[in-house]
Design a protein around this motif. Structure first.
Motif, PDB file in Angstrom:
ATOM      1  N   PRO A   1     -36.382  -2.393 -37.230  1.00  0.00           N
ATOM      2  CA  PRO A   1     -35.341  -2.208 -38.238  1.00  0.00           C
ATOM      3  C   PRO A   1     -34.313  -1.159 -37.808  1.00  0.00           C
ATOM      4  O   PRO A   1     -34.662  -0.103 -37.296  1.00  0.00           O
ATOM      5  N   GLY A   2     -33.042  -1.510 -37.985  1.00  0.00           N
ATOM      6  CA  GLY A   2     -31.960  -0.585 -37.669  1.00  0.00           C
ATOM      7  C   GLY A   2     -31.570  -0.514 -36.203  1.00  0.00           C
ATOM      8  O   GLY A   2     -30.634   0.190 -35.853  1.00  0.00           O
ATOM      9  N   THR A   3     -32.262  -1.245 -35.331  1.00  0.00           N
ATOM     10  CA  THR A   3     -31.917  -1.210 -33.906  1.00  0.00           C
ATOM     11  C   THR A   3     -31.039  -2.402 -33.554  1.00  0.00           C
ATOM     12  O   THR A   3     -30.950  -3.379 -34.287  1.00  0.00           O
ATOM     13  N   SER A   4     -30.393  -2.304 -32.386  1.00  0.00           N
ATOM     14  CA  SER A   4     -29.481  -3.363 -31.968  1.00  0.00           C
ATOM     15  C   SER A   4     -29.845  -3.903 -30.597  1.00  0.00           C
ATOM     16  O   SER A   4     -30.533  -3.251 -29.809  1.00  0.00           O
ATOM     17  N   TRP A   5     -29.359  -5.103 -30.332  1.00  0.00           N
ATOM     18  CA  TRP A   5     -29.537  -5.774 -29.049  1.00  0.00           C
ATOM     19  C   TRP A   5     -28.166  -6.239 -28.594  1.00  0.00           C
ATOM     20  O   TRP A   5     -27.672  -7.267 -29.052  1.00  0.00           O
ATOM     21  N   PRO A   6     -27.512  -5.480 -27.726  1.00  0.00           N
ATOM     22  CA  PRO A   6     -26.232  -5.931 -27.193  1.00  0.00           C
ATOM     23  C   PRO A   6     -26.469  -6.860 -26.008  1.00  0.00           C
ATOM     24  O   PRO A   6     -27.371  -6.633 -25.196  1.00  0.00           O
TER      25      PRO A   6
END
Length: 118
Positions: free
Chosen positions: A83-88
């Protein structure tokens, strides 16, 4: 052997700059693509806005003048996003025999989000 740290450079994790958002669907945001020879480089960011770890799969379609029509997909099946993390990520999109358009039309065809089940 002595190890000497090098100067810090680049962008800190979480501070990536992708440019202008073009389209968003759920947790998937597509940013302005750029032409790179015979392909389009399409920056994508997935941000888990939920309360549980999740796995993502998405498809996008890119069209443009002269018959350019290509579909690309990506998936995150191994670890998942907390939760709250990103994957660019960046998708390279080609349509053999067609020149990548300067102003492509991008559609998010599908987004699948599956929460981690214990």
């Amino acid at each position: 052997m002595t190890i000497t740290p090098s100067a810090v450079s680049g962008i800190a994790k979480g501070g990536e700059q992708f440019g202008t958002p073009v389209i968003r669907r759920g947790d998937v945001t597509i940013y302005t693509p750029r032409r790179d020879r015979d392909a389009l480089a399409v920056p994508v960011e997935v941000v888990n806005s939920g309360a549980k770890r999740a796995f993502y799969r998405f498809r996008i379609r890119v069209t443009g003048p002269g018959g350019f029509d290509a579909t690309a997909s990506a998936s995150m099946d191994v670890v998942g996003l907390y939760p709250g993390t990103s994957w660019p990520t960046e998708l390279t999109i080609k349509d053999p025999g067609h020149t990548p358009p300067a102003h492509p039309q991008i559609t998010i065809v599908s987004v699948e989000r599956n929460e981690y089940q214990r």
